[in-house]
Design an enzyme around this catalytic site. Structure first.
Site, PDB file in Angstrom:
ATOM      1  N   ASP A  20     -10.138 -10.035  -5.743  1.00 31.08           N
ATOM      2  CA  ASP A  20     -10.886  -9.059  -6.545  1.00 31.08           C
ATOM      3  C   ASP A  20     -11.942  -9.714  -7.429  1.00 31.08           C
ATOM      4  O   ASP A  20     -12.203  -9.262  -8.543  1.00 31.08           O
ATOM      5  CB  ASP A  20      -9.926  -8.216  -7.424  1.00 31.08           C
ATOM      6  CG  ASP A  20      -8.815  -7.610  -6.604  1.00 31.08           C
ATOM      7  OD1 ASP A  20      -9.120  -7.074  -5.523  1.00 31.08           O
ATOM      8  OD2 ASP A  20      -7.650  -7.699  -7.020  1.00 31.08           O
ATOM      9  N   LYS A  52     -16.146 -10.206  -4.277  1.00 35.15           N
ATOM     10  CA  LYS A  52     -16.631 -10.841  -3.042  1.00 35.15           C
ATOM     11  C   LYS A  52     -17.569  -9.937  -2.270  1.00 35.15           C
ATOM     12  O   LYS A  52     -18.599 -10.381  -1.776  1.00 35.15           O
ATOM     13  CB  LYS A  52     -15.446 -11.212  -2.134  1.00 35.15           C
ATOM     14  CG  LYS A  52     -14.631 -12.370  -2.649  1.00 35.15           C
ATOM     15  CD  LYS A  52     -13.527 -12.728  -1.699  1.00 35.15           C
ATOM     16  CE  LYS A  52     -12.433 -11.700  -1.608  1.00 35.15           C
ATOM     17  NZ  LYS A  52     -11.690 -11.459  -2.851  1.00 35.15           N
ATOM     18  N   ASN A 106      -5.212  -4.854   3.404  1.00 35.40           N
ATOM     19  CA  ASN A 106      -4.741  -5.066   2.026  1.00 35.40           C
ATOM     20  C   ASN A 106      -5.925  -5.306   1.097  1.00 35.40           C
ATOM     21  O   ASN A 106      -5.846  -5.101  -0.105  1.00 35.40           O
ATOM     22  CB  ASN A 106      -3.732  -6.236   1.931  1.00 35.40           C
ATOM     23  CG  ASN A 106      -4.192  -7.502   2.649  1.00 35.40           C
ATOM     24  OD1 ASN A 106      -5.161  -7.493   3.392  1.00 35.40           O
ATOM     25  ND2 ASN A 106      -3.464  -8.577   2.441  1.00 35.40           N
ATOM     26  N   GLY A 147      -9.704  -4.658  -0.437  1.00 30.88           N
ATOM     27  CA  GLY A 147     -10.582  -3.504  -0.670  1.00 30.88           C
ATOM     28  C   GLY A 147     -11.894  -4.051  -1.174  1.00 30.88           C
ATOM     29  O   GLY A 147     -11.959  -4.583  -2.269  1.00 30.88           O
ATOM     30  N   HIS A 148     -12.916  -4.012  -0.347  1.00 28.90           N
ATOM     31  CA  HIS A 148     -14.204  -4.595  -0.724  1.00 28.90           C
ATOM     32  C   HIS A 148     -15.188  -3.489  -1.086  1.00 28.90           C
ATOM     33  O   HIS A 148     -15.560  -2.677  -0.247  1.00 28.90           O
ATOM     34  CB  HIS A 148     -14.737  -5.459   0.424  1.00 28.90           C
ATOM     35  CG  HIS A 148     -13.947  -6.724   0.614  1.00 28.90           C
ATOM     36  ND1 HIS A 148     -14.100  -7.575   1.662  1.00 28.90           N
ATOM     37  CD2 HIS A 148     -12.983  -7.278  -0.161  1.00 28.90           C
ATOM     38  CE1 HIS A 148     -13.269  -8.604   1.535  1.00 28.90           C
ATOM     39  NE2 HIS A 148     -12.576  -8.432   0.438  1.00 28.90           N
ATOM     40  N   GLN A 176      -8.911 -11.509  -0.269  1.00 24.99           N
ATOM     41  CA  GLN A 176      -8.005 -12.049  -1.307  1.00 24.99           C
ATOM     42  C   GLN A 176      -8.622 -13.307  -1.948  1.00 24.99           C
ATOM     43  O   GLN A 176      -9.833 -13.386  -2.033  1.00 24.99           O
ATOM     44  CB  GLN A 176      -6.614 -12.339  -0.727  1.00 24.99           C
ATOM     45  CG  GLN A 176      -5.825 -11.095  -0.365  1.00 24.99           C
ATOM     46  CD  GLN A 176      -6.122 -10.598   1.039  1.00 24.99           C
ATOM     47  OE1 GLN A 176      -6.230 -11.375   1.957  1.00 24.99           O
ATOM     48  NE2 GLN A 176      -6.244  -9.301   1.222  1.00 24.99           N
TER      49      GLN A 176
HETATM   50  P1  IMP Z   1       0.200  -8.113   0.766  1.00 32.51           P
HETATM   51  O1  IMP Z   1      -0.818  -9.076   1.265  1.00 32.51           O
HETATM   52  O2  IMP Z   1      -0.218  -6.691   0.879  1.00 32.51           O
HETATM   53  O3  IMP Z   1       1.556  -8.352   1.324  1.00 32.51           O
HETATM   54  O4  IMP Z   1       0.365  -8.386  -0.808  1.00 32.51           O
HETATM   55  C1  IMP Z   1       0.852  -9.642  -1.302  1.00 32.51           C
HETATM   56  C2  IMP Z   1       0.282  -9.926  -2.682  1.00 32.51           C
HETATM   57  O5  IMP Z   1      -1.120 -10.128  -2.581  1.00 32.51           O
HETATM   58  C3  IMP Z   1       0.471  -8.774  -3.684  1.00 32.51           C
HETATM   59  O6  IMP Z   1       0.643  -9.323  -4.966  1.00 32.51           O
HETATM   60  C4  IMP Z   1      -0.858  -8.037  -3.608  1.00 32.51           C
HETATM   61  O7  IMP Z   1      -1.130  -7.337  -4.794  1.00 32.51           O
HETATM   62  C5  IMP Z   1      -1.807  -9.207  -3.414  1.00 32.51           C
HETATM   63  N1  IMP Z   1      -3.026  -8.795  -2.698  1.00 32.51           N
HETATM   64  C6  IMP Z   1      -3.148  -8.485  -1.387  1.00 32.51           C
HETATM   65  N2  IMP Z   1      -4.420  -8.168  -1.109  1.00 32.51           N
HETATM   66  C7  IMP Z   1      -5.122  -8.304  -2.242  1.00 32.51           C
HETATM   67  C8  IMP Z   1      -6.506  -8.154  -2.565  1.00 32.51           C
HETATM   68  O8  IMP Z   1      -7.359  -7.840  -1.743  1.00 32.51           O
HETATM   69  N3  IMP Z   1      -6.830  -8.388  -3.878  1.00 32.51           N
HETATM   70  C9  IMP Z   1      -5.921  -8.779  -4.798  1.00 32.51           C
HETATM   71  N4  IMP Z   1      -4.627  -8.939  -4.529  1.00 32.51           N
HETATM   72  C10 IMP Z   1      -4.223  -8.705  -3.261  1.00 32.51           C
END
Ligand code: IMP
Length: 423
Positions: free
Chosen positions: A13, A16, A38, A40-41, A223
């Site tokens: 976040d 990017k 996972n 969100g851009h 991420q």
């Molecule tokens: P997962 O990848 O959905 O399994 O999440 C694993 C961890 O990564 C959790 O703490 C999520 O909140 C964090 N996470 C996953 N995707 C993002 C992202 O795009 N931005 C910030 N945190 C993320």
């Protein structure tokens, strides 16, 4: 030829999408290399907000080729939604989007497993429940379904039959959850084949040809560094490698192809989900950062945890990723703070630690320096010298502490609020 990698340098976040949108005019091809929906851009163009979870945000630029790389885990329904949402934009998405035949598909049972496992855990990860971890697990267990499998549907059926048997057993016997029907999953895959079959390619080969043809390539990470499954705060991480290694693995390019690595970094720091976060501010100022910065997840809507810039984390991120320059985002959000804290190091049991101890991060105490804040609105600034004196001091302080050049500054959500630092 050039190959720029844009990597989130903190816990994700970092802004990017906006920076990738800024680099896109200078690129021919934009490749997303890991993660899935996972991420969100968010990109704002002329006050219109677009949120992408899978498709590289470069798709908003006519004529650019966008690739979903082999390192991505792809949710077919999410992809359909995103392509549909762009229908009115007359952007010719389908002829400019390529999908790696080696990208793994996220299917409903992956999402169910994600939820079931999180429920089962005593130490919650705070997963986004998008099926990311279970899909990457299947990849490692060699029971995943890949985009290219749709080229041989008989074999795909066999693979799905085997995989689904295992998943249904786990869901039912371990978690007491409903199971999935083979035909329902096949419907999703058939639809994916009908809608996107033409876009599935050997993207590794495509990219190497592009390198030979002197094309400009931009690799887009999701991420961030500290969520990396190897280098991050395990187990509170995502299930892929947002770091530089993931950019190579997730595209098939090699380290000799890479010409620049841009670390994208917020002027403060946030984290979503569980896990250690030494510079978190749980008080009024953290709340103020959250409100000013609109720090709510673009995927889940969850409030993000907010805190102060962490120099040790950034230094480690720069080393691991080979970051050659930094893009510093959201400087505008710090407007109005009388003092701005920066963690310049850590202590464990009173002793100074000069590195980022990812496995025992819950034990560190940040050592803060305080800098003077500013009251002026910086969103109208278009060059470094336009910034108030204390904002310039803050940026220069970060640059000196990290030891890597801050090349780009972002002072607002739009493309226009971005400029090169120069001097
Ligand atoms: P997962 O990848 O959905 O399994 O999440 C694993 C961890 O990564 C959790 O703490 C999520 O909140 C964090 N996470 C996953 N995707 C993002 C992202 O795009 N931005 C910030 N945190 C993320």
């Amino acid at each position: 030829m050039s190959c720029v990698v844009a990597i989130g340098a903190q816990w994700g976040d970092e802004g990017k999408a906006k920076m990738i949108d800024y680099f896109t005019p200078g690129s021919d091809i934009i490749v997303r290399y890991q993660g899935g929906a996972n991420a969100g851009h968010t990109v704002v163009v002329k006050d219109k907000k677009y949120v992408f979870h899978l498709i590289p945000s470069g798709i908003l630029h006519k004529g650019k080729i966008c690739i979903i790389g082999n390192g991505v885990v792809l949710d077919p329904d999410q992809l359909s939604k995103e392509v549909d949402s762009l229908k009115d934009e007359r952007l010719d998405v389908k002829s400019r989007l390529l999908i790696s035949d080696s990208a793994h598909l996220i299917l409903p049972y992956h999402k169910a497993m994600d939820e079931a496992l999180e429920e089962f855990r005593s130490n919650k990860i705070g997963t986004t429940n998008r099926g990311i971890g279970p899909c990457y697990s299947d990849k490692c267990m060699r029971i995943g379904i890949r985009a290219g499998d749709v080229m041989n549907m008989d074999l795909l059926r066999e693979k799905l039959d085997f995989s689904l048997k295992i998943k249904n057993l786990q869901l039912e016997k371990i978690h007491g959850k409903p199971t999935f029907k083979f035909d329902d999953i096949m419907d999703i895959i058939e639809r994916f084949k009908d809608n996107f079959g033409d876009m599935i390619k050997n993207t590794q080969g495509y990219l190497h040809n592009a390198v030979r043809d002197g094309k400009k390539i931009l690799l887009e990470g999701a991420q961030g560094y500290a969520l990396d499954i190897d280098h991050g705060t395990y187990p509170y991480v995502t299930s892929s490698n947002p770091t530089i290694g993931g950019a190579l693995l997730g595209t098939g390019l090699n380290s000799f192809n890479v010409t620049e690595v841009v670390g994208i970094t917020k002027a403060y720091i946030t984290r979503v989900g569980e896990g250690p976060f030494p510079t978190e501010d749980k008080g009024e100022e953290g709340e103020r950062l959250r409100l000013n910065g609109r720090e709510f997840g673009a995927t889940t809507g969850r409030p993000r945890r907010c805190g102060w810039f962490d120099v040790e984390l950034l230094k480690q991120s720069c080393s691991i990723n080979g970051i050659t320059s930094i893009a510093l985002t959201k400087l505008d959000i710090l407007q109005g703070f009388e003092k701005i804290k920066v963690s310049t190091g850590y202590k464990i049991d009173g002793k100074k630690v000069a590195y980022f101890p990812s496995s025992i991060l819950n034990r560190v105490e940040p050592v803060y320096e305080e800098l003077e804040g500013w009251d002026e609105d910086v969103t109208k600034c278009r060059k470094f010298s336009d910034l108030p004196k204390n904002a310039r001091k803050y940026v220069n302080f970060l640059e000196k502490s990290i030891g890597v050049k801050i090349k780009i500054l972002s002072v607002g959500p739009s493309r226009e609020n971005t400029f090169e630092k120069k001097g």
